[in-house]
Design a protein around this motif. Structure first.
Motif, PDB file in Angstrom:
ATOM      1  N   ILE A   1     -57.066 141.625  17.457  1.00  0.00           N
ATOM      2  CA  ILE A   1     -56.183 142.534  18.190  1.00  0.00           C
ATOM      3  C   ILE A   1     -57.104 143.388  19.045  1.00  0.00           C
TER       4      ILE A   1
ATOM      5  N   TYR B   1     -52.954 137.182  13.697  1.00  0.00           N
ATOM      6  CA  TYR B   1     -53.834 137.277  14.860  1.00  0.00           C
ATOM      7  C   TYR B   1     -55.292 137.267  14.436  1.00  0.00           C
TER       8      TYR B   1
ATOM      9  N   ASN C   1     -54.959 132.724  17.958  1.00  0.00           N
ATOM     10  CA  ASN C   1     -53.985 133.747  18.331  1.00  0.00           C
ATOM     11  C   ASN C   1     -54.698 135.064  18.617  1.00  0.00           C
ATOM     12  N   ILE C   2     -54.452 135.601  19.807  1.00  0.00           N
ATOM     13  CA  ILE C   2     -55.068 136.858  20.215  1.00  0.00           C
ATOM     14  C   ILE C   2     -53.972 137.794  20.720  1.00  0.00           C
ATOM     15  N   LEU C   3     -54.063 139.056  20.333  1.00  0.00           N
ATOM     16  CA  LEU C   3     -53.142 140.087  20.813  1.00  0.00           C
ATOM     17  C   LEU C   3     -53.959 141.115  21.596  1.00  0.00           C
TER      18      LEU C   3
ATOM     19  N   GLN D   1     -46.990 140.893  14.415  1.00  0.00           N
ATOM     20  CA  GLN D   1     -47.735 140.452  13.236  1.00  0.00           C
ATOM     21  C   GLN D   1     -46.832 139.766  12.221  1.00  0.00           C
TER      22      GLN D   1
ATOM     23  N   ASP E   1     -50.864 137.117  23.291  1.00  0.00           N
ATOM     24  CA  ASP E   1     -49.799 138.098  23.497  1.00  0.00           C
ATOM     25  C   ASP E   1     -50.416 139.342  24.119  1.00  0.00           C
TER      26      ASP E   1
END
Length: 225
Positions: free
Chosen positions: A83, A80, A106-108, A75, A4
């Motif tokens: 971040i 994640y 999952n990476i933001l 979140q 994201d």
């Protein structure tokens, strides 16, 4: 992997993620990239996302509330692993970091603009800060595109020949050796005979030697590491 990205200018990211290897990774279902327009979380009728900085000084600062509201909403939907804030005042991206991030699920990514983000965002939410070099861009979108490309290409199945990624520059703290293809003789400029010999152990030795020589000449700092 799902990535994201929070952006003030999401249009800047359309082209990098809709071509070549990244596009194929998305089509194969190996990577999902979702871009979120920070202005949707802006304050008031004008969707404000920035303000003047306390203490005076030139340049606007990205406000804490829009970013925090966006991060908290995301979140609530998933956990994640990292971040990440793209900023020039951080450790520079290298292959080791890309390798590590490619193993996450999952990476933001938060992209900065103006004079950057309110420091409290960095204190409260950011788990990793990454720069792509000692220079300043107009925004973090292009830096985020660089990071995503470096990560996604390492996901198994994204590149047809996975061994190719393992022999890239920096994987062993060396630059890549010279590479050649047809024709073997171009106007008298010939490919080194060793590469035509079929003796693969000696070819590997030659490549290792040339990688070391090139690294010593161009990036001797890598040898110190």
């Amino acid at each position: 992997m799902r990535i994201d990205i929070i952006s003030v200018a999401p249009g800047l990211l359309e082209s990098p993620f809709n071509h070549s290897i990244i596009k194929r990774a998305k089509e194969k279902g190996l990577a999902e990239i979702v871009i979120h327009d920070l202005r949707e979380y802006g304050l008031g009728n004008y969707k404000q996302i920035d303000d003047t900085q306390f203490g005076g000084g030139a340049g606007m600062v990205m406000m804490i509330e829009p970013i925090a509201n966006c991060i908290k909403k995301l979140q609530a939907e998933r956990d994640y692993d990292e971040i990440i804030y793209m900023t020039p005042d951080a450790r520079t991206l290298n292959q080791t970091t890309a390798n590590t991030l490619s193993l996450q699920e999952n990476i933001l990514i938060l992209t900065g603009h103006y004079k950057g983000v309110d420091q409290r965002i960095r204190d409260l939410y950011i788990t990793k800060e990454i720069s792509i070099g000692d220079y300043v861009l107009t925004g973090g979108e292009l830096a985020a595109a660089v990071l995503v490309d470096a990560i996604v290409r390492l996901i198994p199945g994204v590149i047809g020949d996975e061994q190719s990624a393992l022999t890239d520059s920096f994987q062993d703290n060396l630059l890549s050796p010279p590479v050649y293809t047809r024709p073997a003789d171009y106007q008298g400029n010939k490919v080194p005979e060793i590469l035509l010999s079929g003796n693969f152990p000696k070819i590997d030795d030659w490549r290792s030697e040339k990688a070391y020589e090139r690294t010593k000449q161009i990036r001797p700092d890598l040898l110190d590491e």
